[in-house]
Design an enzyme around this catalytic site. Structure first.
Site, short mmCIF file in Angstrom:
data_model
loop_
_atom_site.label_atom_id
_atom_site.label_comp_id
_atom_site.label_asym_id
_atom_site.label_seq_id
_atom_site.Cartn_x
_atom_site.Cartn_y
_atom_site.Cartn_z
N THR A 194 -15.14 -2.33 -7.04
CA THR A 194 -15.18 -2.51 -5.59
C THR A 194 -16.64 -2.45 -5.11
OG1 THR A 194 -13.02 -1.45 -5.51
CG2 THR A 194 -14.12 -1.80 -3.40
N LYS A 216 0.86 -1.19 0.00
CA LYS A 216 0.00 0.00 0.00
C LYS A 216 0.89 1.23 0.00
CE LYS A 216 -4.52 0.93 0.46
NZ LYS A 216 -5.66 0.05 0.14
N1 LIG Z 1 -11.03 2.42 -4.65
C1 LIG Z 1 -10.95 1.10 -4.48
O1 LIG Z 1 -10.93 0.34 -5.46
C2 LIG Z 1 -10.93 0.50 -3.12
C3 LIG Z 1 -11.13 1.26 -1.98
N2 LIG Z 1 -11.22 0.65 -0.76
C4 LIG Z 1 -11.46 1.41 0.45
O2 LIG Z 1 -12.74 2.03 0.37
C5 LIG Z 1 -12.73 3.26 1.12
C6 LIG Z 1 -13.18 4.39 0.20
O3 LIG Z 1 -12.26 4.47 -0.90
P1 LIG Z 1 -12.65 5.22 -2.25
O4 LIG Z 1 -14.11 5.19 -2.44
O5 LIG Z 1 -11.75 4.69 -3.29
O6 LIG Z 1 -12.18 6.69 -1.92
P2 LIG Z 1 -12.72 8.07 -2.52
O7 LIG Z 1 -11.66 9.05 -2.26
O8 LIG Z 1 -13.22 7.87 -3.90
O9 LIG Z 1 -13.99 8.37 -1.61
C7 LIG Z 1 -13.91 8.48 -0.22
C8 LIG Z 1 -15.25 8.96 0.28
O10 LIG Z 1 -15.22 9.05 1.69
C9 LIG Z 1 -15.67 10.34 2.07
N3 LIG Z 1 -15.13 10.71 3.35
C10 LIG Z 1 -13.88 11.07 3.70
N4 LIG Z 1 -13.81 11.33 5.00
C11 LIG Z 1 -15.05 11.12 5.48
C12 LIG Z 1 -15.64 11.23 6.75
N5 LIG Z 1 -14.91 11.59 7.81
N6 LIG Z 1 -16.97 10.94 6.88
C13 LIG Z 1 -17.70 10.57 5.82
N7 LIG Z 1 -17.21 10.44 4.59
C14 LIG Z 1 -15.90 10.72 4.44
C15 LIG Z 1 -15.20 11.22 0.95
O11 LIG Z 1 -15.86 12.47 0.95
P3 LIG Z 1 -15.33 13.66 -0.03
O12 LIG Z 1 -15.30 13.10 -1.43
O13 LIG Z 1 -16.39 14.67 0.13
O14 LIG Z 1 -13.97 13.99 0.48
C16 LIG Z 1 -15.61 10.35 -0.22
O15 LIG Z 1 -17.00 10.40 -0.43
C17 LIG Z 1 -11.32 3.39 1.67
O16 LIG Z 1 -11.27 2.82 2.96
C18 LIG Z 1 -10.48 2.54 0.70
O17 LIG Z 1 -9.28 2.09 1.27
C19 LIG Z 1 -11.12 -0.72 -0.64
C20 LIG Z 1 -10.92 -1.50 -1.73
C21 LIG Z 1 -10.72 -0.94 -3.04
O1 LIG Z 2 -6.89 -2.60 -6.97
C1 LIG Z 2 -5.90 -2.76 -6.28
O2 LIG Z 2 -4.85 -3.21 -6.69
C2 LIG Z 2 -5.91 -2.45 -4.80
C3 LIG Z 2 -7.10 -1.73 -4.28
C4 LIG Z 2 -6.88 -1.44 -2.83
O3 LIG Z 2 -6.03 -0.64 -2.49
C5 LIG Z 2 -7.63 -2.15 -1.83
O4 LIG Z 2 -8.24 -3.19 -2.12
O5 LIG Z 2 -7.63 -1.71 -0.66
#
Ligand SMILES: NC(=O)C1=CN([C@@H]2O[C@H](COP(=O)(O)OP(=O)(O)OC[C@H]3O[C@@H](n4cnc5c(N)ncnc54)[C@H](OP(=O)(O)O)[C@@H]3O)[C@@H](O)[C@H]2O)C=CC1
Ligand SMILES: O=C(O)CCC(=O)C(=O)O
Length: 411
Positions: free
Chosen positions: A185, A102
């Site tokens: 995801t 990561k």
């Molecule tokens: N992207 C991926 O493929 C993967 C992501 N994840 C996990 O999923 C989670 C979200 O990732 P992802 O969607 O990619 O990230 P993004 O940056 O696309 O979105 C994050 C979201 O969380 C919101 N947010 C941030 N802080 C807060 C808070 N304190 N309260 C409420 N909402 C909040 C953001 O708001 P704003 O946009 O307004 O800042 C945004 O809506 C993370 O934990 C990540 O590690 C896991 C597996 C894969």
């Molecule tokens: O797509 C990937 O390789 C990793 C995504 C990721 O960071 C996660 O699953 O938390």
């Protein structure tokens, strides 16, 4: 408990259930390599700014290390370390041929212009380019990063190593990204939820969902869940939280969020306190933002019967214990959000083959992997008489330990 202590604790519990050799247990916890770099860039106003970036490579016994890169003000080494370790277990649960890594940069992407973000990403890539690679470590998007970030990494990396689309996944489709990766995801969260609810004689249709986070994962999960008849009764992001007990109109909310850069001000529901969203009444709670949000402060107040961990490490171990006593069923992150890295694997495979799959194939393959993953986790729950988190951890740790021993590990 911080993210690393919590992840180590879950690993150790699984290791004890499996009866792992104590030296092997210790060696599986130690990261392969921890990289810390200072990235100095000129800001648009001519001043200089320095940001600290990390890439932590946890384990490569089962294949190249894999995991996202996060841009967030709270990025710090212990959390990146925990997230890297979780990637090792996640790729093992999904049974895809990767290890875990990561990365992250301590910055607030909302405070940087697009050209500043591009410069920062290029400098970070210059500093780590000889430590990542198609067969060593393959980055992807995470919080605060997306396809454009991956395009910049691909371009900068290719200046040193020649055109290398498979060095990152989650790229724009025009640069070799996979169809279906953007939604993967969230789609995986849907498939995982369907498998869980089916086990309990239920379906997504008619259940009331709350989703914290409306970024890549949360917004796709909301869209796909509501298309299946699930009622999304509340969502939140950094701007605020919206609730409608009759179910939010997700397509309208998506439009509003795109136009206003957040859910705040949406007229199809009532604004509520974002801090209370996790304890509002619902059937299924889907944390899809930051880690550690479900903790001893709020666990007792949670009303959901199921928690599907779309975010990484949303539940603190103390909360885990409280929720277990309350009978809440938790689908753990290393399975629930594995759809993203699974489709990243499909992207990498397509890049290496120089062949593009259609979206239907991607989504069907993803469903096959998620369904098999759930079955494998349940099998471990039965074998070790444990909950779903320990089922997933024992499955993963056993696979990584076996690969390590087969490669010739010696105490
Ligand atoms: N992207 C991926 O493929 C993967 C992501 N994840 C996990 O999923 C989670 C979200 O990732 P992802 O969607 O990619 O990230 P993004 O940056 O696309 O979105 C994050 C979201 O969380 C919101 N947010 C941030 N802080 C807060 C808070 N304190 N309260 C409420 N909402 C909040 C953001 O708001 P704003 O946009 O307004 O800042 C945004 O809506 C993370 O934990 C990540 O590690 C896991 C597996 C894969
Ligand atoms: O797509 C990937 O390789 C990793 C995504 C990721 O960071 C996660 O699953 O938390």
């Amino acid at each position: 408990m911080n993210a690393l202590a919590a992840t180590n604790r879950n690993f150790r519990l699984a290791s004890r259930l499996l009866g792992l050799d104590s030296k092997l247990e210790k060696s599986l916890l130690i990261p392969f390599r921890e990289i810390k770099v200072e990235c100095t860039i000129p800001k648009d106003d001519g001043s200089l700014a320095t940001f600290v970036g990390f890439r932590i490579q946890h384990d490569n016994a089962r294949g190249p290390m894999k995991g996202g890169i996060r841009y967030h003000p709270e990025v710090e080494p212990d959390e990146v370390n925990a997230l890297a370790q979780l990637m090792t277990w996640k790729t093992a649960v999904a049974n895809i041929p990767y290890g875990g890594a990561k990365g992250g940069i301590g910055c607030d992407p909302a405070d940087l212009t697009v050209s500043e973000l591009e410069r920062l990403t290029r400098v970070f890539t210059q500093k780590i380019h000889d430590l990542i690679g198609v067969q060593t470590d393959v980055p992807a998007p995470d919080m605060g990063t997306g396809p454009q970030t991956m395009a910049w990494i691909l371009d900068e990396y290719s200046k040193f190593h020649g055109h290398s689309p498979a060095v990152v996944t989650g790229k724009p489709v025009e640069l070799g990204g996979s169809l279906g990766r953007d939604a993967a995801t969230g789609r995986g969260v849907l498939f995982a939820t369907e498998a869980l609810l089916k086990e309990h004689g239920m379906s997504v249709s008619g259940q009331r969902f709350i989703i914290q986070g409306f970024g890549n994962v949360g917004s796709w999960a909301a869209q796909l869940i509501s298309e299946k008849g699930g009622k999304v009764v509340a969502v939140s992001d950094i701007t605020g939280a919206i609730k409608n007990t009759n179910g939010l109109d997700i397509p309208s909310l998506l439009k509003h969020s795109r136009e206003h850069r957040g859910v705040k001000g949406f007229h199809g529901g009532d604004a509520i306190d974002p801090n209370s969203i996790l304890v509002e009444d619902c059937d299924v709670l889907v944390p899809a933002a930051l880690g550690g949000v479900i903790n001893r402060e709020n666990a007792n107040e949670i009303k959901a019967k199921f928690i599907v961990e779309a975010a990484n490490h949303p539940t603190d171990p103390e909360a885990d214990e409280i929720l277990k006593k309350k009978g809440v069923v938790i689908l753990p992150d290393i399975f629930a959000n594995s759809g993203g890295v699974t489709v990243s694997y499909f992207e990498w495979v397509q890049n290496i083959q120089g062949f593009m799959w259609d979206e239907e194939k991607v989504n069907n393959e993803l469903k096959t992997y998620m369904t098999k993953g759930f079955k494998d986790v349940k099998e471990m729950c039965k074998t070790h008489n444990c909950d779903l988190r320990m089922g997933a951890f024992t499955l993963a740790v056993n696979r990584v330990a076996r690969a390590t021993v087969l490669r010739g590990w010696e105490a």
